[in-house]
Motif scaffolding. Structure first.
Motif, PDB file in Angstrom:
ATOM      1  N   PHE A  67       0.810  -1.233   0.000  1.00  0.00           N
ATOM      2  CA  PHE A  67       0.000   0.000   0.000  1.00  0.00           C
ATOM      3  C   PHE A  67       0.841   1.280   0.000  1.00  0.00           C
ATOM      4  CE2 PHE A  67      -2.236  -3.444   2.173  1.00  0.00           C
ATOM      5  CZ  PHE A  67      -3.265  -3.627   1.276  1.00  0.00           C
ATOM      6  N   ARG A  68       1.880   1.288  -0.849  1.00  0.00           N
ATOM      7  CA  ARG A  68       2.583   2.556  -1.098  1.00  0.00           C
ATOM      8  C   ARG A  68       1.801   3.265  -2.191  1.00  0.00           C
ATOM      9  NH1 ARG A  68       7.000  -0.766  -0.426  1.00  0.00           N
ATOM     10  NH2 ARG A  68       8.090  -0.306   1.519  1.00  0.00           N
ATOM     11  N   LEU A  69       0.691   3.855  -1.804  1.00  0.00           N
ATOM     12  CA  LEU A  69      -0.279   4.338  -2.787  1.00  0.00           C
ATOM     13  C   LEU A  69       0.273   5.496  -3.619  1.00  0.00           C
ATOM     14  CD1 LEU A  69      -3.552   4.092  -0.693  1.00  0.00           C
ATOM     15  CD2 LEU A  69      -2.607   2.438  -2.300  1.00  0.00           C
ATOM     16  N   HIS A  70       1.164   6.284  -3.038  1.00  0.00           N
ATOM     17  CA  HIS A  70       1.700   7.408  -3.808  1.00  0.00           C
ATOM     18  C   HIS A  70       2.572   6.922  -4.973  1.00  0.00           C
ATOM     19  CE1 HIS A  70       4.861   6.435  -0.936  1.00  0.00           C
ATOM     20  NE2 HIS A  70       5.705   7.054  -1.717  1.00  0.00           N
ATOM     21  N   GLN A  71       2.905   5.640  -4.973  1.00  0.00           N
ATOM     22  CA  GLN A  71       3.673   5.085  -6.091  1.00  0.00           C
ATOM     23  C   GLN A  71       2.784   4.422  -7.133  1.00  0.00           C
ATOM     24  OE1 GLN A  71       6.691   2.503  -4.484  1.00  0.00           O
ATOM     25  NE2 GLN A  71       7.812   4.171  -3.511  1.00  0.00           N
ATOM     26  N   VAL A  72       1.480   4.421  -6.897  1.00  0.00           N
ATOM     27  CA  VAL A  72       0.544   3.808  -7.854  1.00  0.00           C
ATOM     28  C   VAL A  72       0.117   4.885  -8.852  1.00  0.00           C
ATOM     29  CG1 VAL A  72      -1.698   2.707  -8.119  1.00  0.00           C
ATOM     30  CG2 VAL A  72      -0.277   2.160  -6.146  1.00  0.00           C
ATOM     31  N   THR A  73       0.616   4.770 -10.079  1.00  0.00           N
ATOM     32  CA  THR A  73       0.324   5.806 -11.075  1.00  0.00           C
ATOM     33  C   THR A  73      -0.609   5.260 -12.152  1.00  0.00           C
ATOM     34  OG1 THR A  73       2.273   5.204 -12.346  1.00  0.00           O
ATOM     35  CG2 THR A  73       2.525   6.977 -10.726  1.00  0.00           C
ATOM     36  N   PHE A  74      -1.325   6.159 -12.781  1.00  0.00           N
ATOM     37  CA  PHE A  74      -2.256   5.788 -13.854  1.00  0.00           C
ATOM     38  C   PHE A  74      -2.479   7.004 -14.751  1.00  0.00           C
ATOM     39  CE2 PHE A  74      -5.854   7.872 -11.725  1.00  0.00           C
ATOM     40  CZ  PHE A  74      -5.400   7.900 -10.414  1.00  0.00           C
ATOM     41  N   GLU A  75      -2.879   6.746 -15.989  1.00  0.00           N
ATOM     42  CA  GLU A  75      -3.075   7.826 -16.955  1.00  0.00           C
ATOM     43  C   GLU A  75      -4.547   8.029 -17.222  1.00  0.00           C
ATOM     44  OE1 GLU A  75      -0.715   7.233 -20.448  1.00  0.00           O
ATOM     45  OE2 GLU A  75       0.971   8.295 -19.499  1.00  0.00           O
ATOM     46  N   VAL A  76      -4.933   9.295 -17.264  1.00  0.00           N
ATOM     47  CA  VAL A  76      -6.340   9.608 -17.525  1.00  0.00           C
ATOM     48  C   VAL A  76      -6.413  10.675 -18.623  1.00  0.00           C
ATOM     49  CG1 VAL A  76      -7.065   9.072 -15.167  1.00  0.00           C
ATOM     50  CG2 VAL A  76      -6.403  11.412 -15.753  1.00  0.00           C
ATOM     51  N   PRO A  77      -7.486  10.643 -19.406  1.00  0.00           N
ATOM     52  CA  PRO A  77      -7.635  11.687 -20.432  1.00  0.00           C
ATOM     53  C   PRO A  77      -7.906  13.042 -19.791  1.00  0.00           C
ATOM     54  CG  PRO A  77      -9.558  10.240 -20.412  1.00  0.00           C
ATOM     55  CD  PRO A  77      -8.596   9.679 -19.424  1.00  0.00           C
ATOM     56  N   THR A  78      -7.431  14.094 -20.425  1.00  0.00           N
ATOM     57  CA  THR A  78      -7.725  15.446 -19.930  1.00  0.00           C
ATOM     58  C   THR A  78      -8.938  16.033 -20.644  1.00  0.00           C
ATOM     59  OG1 THR A  78      -6.231  16.361 -21.563  1.00  0.00           O
ATOM     60  CG2 THR A  78      -5.327  15.925 -19.359  1.00  0.00           C
TER      61      THR A  78
END
Ligand SMILES: *[C@@H]1O[C@H](CO)[C@@H](O)[C@H](O)[C@H]1NC(C)=O
Ligand SMILES: *[C@@H]1O[C@H](CO)[C@@H](O)[C@H](O)[C@H]1NC(C)=O
Length: 283
Positions: A67-78
């Motif tokens: 649960f190092r959540l700040h290291q969980v990245t994802f891409e989203v449309p702008t």
């Protein structure tokens, strides 16, 4: 832990006592670390832009122990052309999660080792009263660690729940600040196994804290008269078959070596002006 059942198991190696005695503390620890340490989950969001070509209707965000959540990245449309933005979840619950799992793993190893020692090295365990003494101290320490670890992890889990709530994650996206784009939570992460791990953490605390008393009795620190008192007490918690130590070493007459090593300590503690001793003497 639960010496009495183990002792019975030693006398009847093929009986089911062995299983129950091994399973209780060992299995509870396994449940605690497996439900937390083995966790992986995810959430799904959809961003429906005004310009449909920019939309992404299934954005998956996966996370797992520790649960190092700040290291969980994802891409989203702008929703501004083909541009995307890279986001990360917030928070870090790794220290409490790892502490909890570490306590559970060591509690598992200790109760496994204690079971082996108790079943196969009974005489060594009794020698100089060292086994019961160490067992008592370790049980107290583990009770404390279970309480601290479970409380810390309960707090860590509540942070994880907030940080992975899809509604919270949507707030991070710039596209969702435009009311014309439709942002939705498709599904939330399944947290049941993490909730279970917290419950098992506190159950382990109760189990170990409850055993302090029984391990304490094994140390012989209470007066030898305690064995008379232990009989009415047995009614209080029938799940533990207690009074075992007194019955086994005095009643069966077996294991004279054990008895010899214990007599001095009994006398030593009989001198203490403790309640139970004076209470039991007239009997
Ligand atoms: C939508 O986002 C996921 C990641 O969550 C990505 O794998 C997928 O390619 C994206 N789809 C489009 C159409 O951009
Ligand atoms: C939608 O996106 C396409 C390609 O990205 C672009 O050619 C078009 O002009 C956009 N439409 C609007 C209304 O923004």
């Amino acid at each position: 832990m639960q010496r009495n059942k183990k002792k019975k198991a030693r006398r009847h190696p093929n009986s089911s006592h062995l299983e129950t005695s091994v399973i209780n503390p060992v299995l509870f620890a396994i449940f605690a670390f497996a439900t937390c340490g083995g966790y992986s989950g995810g959430l799904r969001l959809s961003v429906d832009c005004v310009n449909k070509t920019d939309s992404n209707l299934s954005i998956d965000v996966a996370f797992a122990y520790p649960f190092r959540l700040h290291q969980v990245t994802f891409e989203v449309p702008t929703c501004e052309g083909k541009e995307r933005e890279k986001l990360a979840l917030t928070g870090d619950s790794s220290s409490s999660a790892e502490f909890f799992v570490t306590v559970a793993v060591f509690a598992f190893l200790y109760s496994l080792a204690a079971t082996v020692v108790y079943i196969f090295f009974q005489n060594k365990y009794r020698e100089n009263n060292r086994g019961p003494l160490i067992d008592f101290i370790v049980t107290v320490v583990f009770s404390f660690l279970w309480l601290v670890g479970s409380s810390a992890w309960a707090k860590g889990l509540s942070d994880v729940k907030v940080a992975t709530d899809p509604k919270e994650v949507l707030l991070l996206m710039s596209a969702c600040k435009q009311p014309s784009n439709k942002c939705m939570a498709v599904h939330s992460p399944v947290m049941s196994s993490l909730n279970t791990s917290v419950v098992f953490g506190f159950l382990n605390f109760i189990l170990w804290a409850g055993n302090i008393w029984f391990v304490f009795k094994e140390t012989g620190w209470h007066s030898s008269g305690q064995r008379y008192l232990s009989e009415p007490m047995e009614k209080h918690s029938s799940s533990y078959s207690q009074g075992r130590y007194a019955q086994d070493s005095y009643g069966s007459g077996g294991g004279s070596g054990q008895q010899a090593s214990l007599e001095p300590s009994s006398d030593e503690f009989g001198q203490q002006p403790s309640g139970p001793a004076s209470f039991a003497n007239p009997i």
